[in-house]
Write an enzyme that holds these catalytic residues in place. Structure first.
Site, PDB file in Angstrom:
ATOM      1  N   HIS A   1       0.692  -1.125   0.139  1.00 45.61           N
ATOM      2  CA  HIS A   1       0.038   0.072  -0.073  1.00 45.61           C
ATOM      3  C   HIS A   1       0.965   1.133   0.203  1.00 45.61           C
ATOM      4  CE1 HIS A   1       0.791   1.035   4.198  1.00 45.61           C
ATOM      5  NE2 HIS A   1       0.653  -0.242   4.590  1.00 45.61           N
TER       6      HIS A   1
ATOM      7  N   CYS B   1       2.882  -4.984   6.574  1.00 37.41           N
ATOM      8  CA  CYS B   1       2.767  -4.675   5.241  1.00 37.41           C
ATOM      9  C   CYS B   1       3.994  -4.170   4.296  1.00 37.41           C
ATOM     10  CB  CYS B   1       1.616  -3.945   5.103  1.00 37.41           C
ATOM     11  SG  CYS B   1      -0.018  -4.453   5.415  1.00 37.41           S
TER      12      CYS B   1
END
Length: 345
Positions: free
Chosen positions: A305, A321
């Site tokens: 992201h 992440c």
């Protein structure tokens, strides 16, 4: 009619009667003898009695066929023992047929044959049979060891590179041909009892030349250098500096695939201790949502992201992440599809 004539006639009649009796007696003596020229399965049984013919057929025809057969391929070999074939023939029936043929033609015809030394010239089959199951089992055994599945060309990945693993042709035993060769060898004592098995190649579904087109996009992440690489048709297309999971919350290692994609994603906060009071909540796009611009899910809540914390790039700072600068994640989003592989190393 004079007396001498009468005596002559009687003498001739007696001679004919005696000759007929002698002929009948001789023919009767040949009743169990096979005529010259008769063969059973290629074995000459002419002049033999019933028992002699049976012994001859078993000795000359069946015993030589009770041999083992060896099949070889590429330095390996397999043996089919003769005893497993259970080879047999209806010898009794064949000999009975030979005797019947020897009695054909009636007494006059047989007498002519006796006098002239003629023959019947009859070739009879021995009706040899054997276990086809044994042949089929043996061929399957050879096939199990000879057959080899083709190997598609594929890719081995590390965090920093992709290596093409070349395709390999498979091979398949020509089992129908081997079965025919075995059948011929079983019934021919003079045949070569060592058979070379043959195969034909089986092509892979993905060849070495085709493997690049099978991977239009591929991602690799080297956590040690905080580098995400985009590969197009297995050629390096772009390199990005990213942030990865911090100690204790590492970005998971292994081969994964892009599972889903989302523009301006909602953050579904995991029920983890580090999430604090936000655990279990869904945070819509906005200042409180750390997932900026784009989302590409990888594995159990971990994904790629955008971030506005560009100072964290090039470090182990996330909760698992992969963080990217917003312009970078927007660019990457358009270059990969759901299903794109990503290797994390």
């Amino acid at each position: 009619m004079g007396r001498k004539t009468q005596i002559a006639i009687v003498t001739v009649v007696l001679l004919l009667v005696l000759g007929a009796v002698a002929a009948y007696a001789y023919d009767s003596s040949q009743d169990g003898t096979i005529a010259d020229g008769v063969t059973i399965g290629g074995v000459d049984v002419g002049g033999m009695s019933e028992d002699e013919a049976k012994r001859a057929v078993r000795r000359q025809l069946l015993m030589p066929l009770q041999h083992s057969i060896k099949v070889g391929y590429d330095g390996e070999s397999w043996v089919l023992p003769g005893k497993t074939l259970k080879l047999h023939a209806d010898v009794d029936r064949a000999v009975e047929a030979a005797i019947e043929q020897s009695r054909e033609g009636g007494l006059p015809g047989r007498l002519v044959r006796y006098v002239t030394g003629g023959s019947v010239d009859e070739q009879l089959s021995a009706d040899i049979a054997y276990s086809r199951r044994a042949i089929n089992r043996f061929v399957r055994k050879v096939a199990e060891e000879v057959d080899r599945e083709p190997q598609d060309a594929t890719v081995e990945a590390s965090g920093s590179e992709l290596t093409v693993v070349k395709a390999e042709n498979g091979r398949k035993l020509r089992d129908n041909l081997l079965t025919r060769q075995l059948d011929a060898a079983v019934l021919n004592a003079r045949a070569d009892h060592t058979i070379g098995a043959r195969t034909h190649f089986v092509a892979p579904e993905v060849t070495t030349q085709e493997v690049a087109s099978a991977y239009p996009s591929y991602l690799t992440l080297d956590r040690a250098s905080y580098t995400l690489r985009l590969w197009k048709n297995l050629k390096l297309a772009k390199t990005y500096t990213v942030a990865v999971g911090q100690v204790g919350l590492e970005t998971p290692e292994g081969l994964y695939h892009i599972q889903n994609k989302q523009v301006e994603p909602t953050w579904h906060v995991p029920n983890s201790d580090w999430a604090g009071s936000l655990a279990g909540q869904s945070i819509p796009p906005g200042p409180s949502n750390p997932l900026k611009a784009r989302w590409m899910g990888i594995f159990e809540g971990a994904g790629i992201h955008g971030t506005d914390d560009i100072g964290s790039l090039g470090s182990a700072a996330s909760h698992g992440c992969v963080r990217m600068a917003v312009p970078d994640v927007e660019e990457l989003y358009d270059d990969v599809e759901v299903g794109t592989p990503i290797y994390i190393g």
